[in-house]
Design an enzyme around this catalytic site. Sequence first.
Site, mmCIF file in Angstrom:
data_model
loop_
_atom_site.group_PDB
_atom_site.id
_atom_site.type_symbol
_atom_site.label_atom_id
_atom_site.label_comp_id
_atom_site.label_asym_id
_atom_site.label_seq_id
_atom_site.Cartn_x
_atom_site.Cartn_y
_atom_site.Cartn_z
ATOM 1 N N CYS A 189 0.826 -1.208 0.000
ATOM 2 C CA CYS A 189 0.000 0.000 0.000
ATOM 3 C C CYS A 189 0.861 1.260 0.000
ATOM 4 O O CYS A 189 0.485 2.277 -0.593
ATOM 5 C CB CYS A 189 -0.980 -0.001 1.165
ATOM 6 S SG CYS A 189 -0.247 -0.184 2.792
ATOM 7 N N HIS A 204 -2.951 2.020 6.489
ATOM 8 C CA HIS A 204 -3.334 2.280 5.101
ATOM 9 C C HIS A 204 -2.648 3.562 4.636
ATOM 10 O O HIS A 204 -2.659 4.573 5.348
ATOM 11 C CB HIS A 204 -4.849 2.430 4.988
ATOM 12 C CG HIS A 204 -5.602 1.174 5.270
ATOM 13 N ND1 HIS A 204 -6.066 0.345 4.272
ATOM 14 C CD2 HIS A 204 -5.957 0.588 6.441
ATOM 15 C CE1 HIS A 204 -6.686 -0.685 4.815
ATOM 16 N NE2 HIS A 204 -6.629 -0.566 6.134
#
Length: 254
Positions: A110, A184
Amino acid sequence: MSRNERGVYINPDTGKKTFIPLENNPEVFTELVHKLGLSPKLGFYDIYSLDDPDLLALVPRPVHALIFISPADVYHRVRMSDSGSKNLTYDGSGEDEPVIWFKQTIGHACGLIALLHSVMNGTAKQFVEPDSTLDHLLKASTPLKPLPRADVLYNSDELEKAHMSVATKGDSAAPQAIEPNGYHFISFVMGKDDHLYELEGSWDGPIDRGVMGPDEGLLSEKALEAGIRRFVKAAEGNMEFSMIALATKDEHDQ
């Protein structure tokens, strides 16, 4: 899981690749984008505050992209109010897209996907050096639909080598690829249509956060309210998040 000579883990059942996740460190991110072919005129910088003008002034201008690193619980609180899901619905491709968006198919990548979203969109795209890895990836992936586009990244040997060359650098011990990753990485960029976009590879496509005026850059109040501040408010005092900016370096830093 098996591991290749670069430290990339391969699931023997599915064959899926999983990278060692990047540390949220501006020096690591800057080294990686330069390895991939972004001009040395640009680099990543910590953002220490969105409210203190003196601290915000430490970020060089212009700013080309922002990356917000969110703890999982904060991320999920924000996503509860967003339309869409993790099921792929976006079907865009080609030069007419306001932004280029990548579906994440590499485990724990990510940070890498946020980095690519940041340098392949907006004004940063102008600083991609010809015949570089970034240039090749852009040219190969732009005409494609999301899943074939994701395959371009997945199958890129040069991208894998560059990522793994910096994945063990930083101020803290790098986690192994098989360890769970509770954060994230989300990129905020300006699209060709002057809209603010939130880009993250585990969602169903780019998220349009609205049109910005000619004087409303990524650090303008309107852009911050539409983007990063939504996560800061959802944190409810959780200070585990962090922010970095991709910006043109000061002349003495170049």
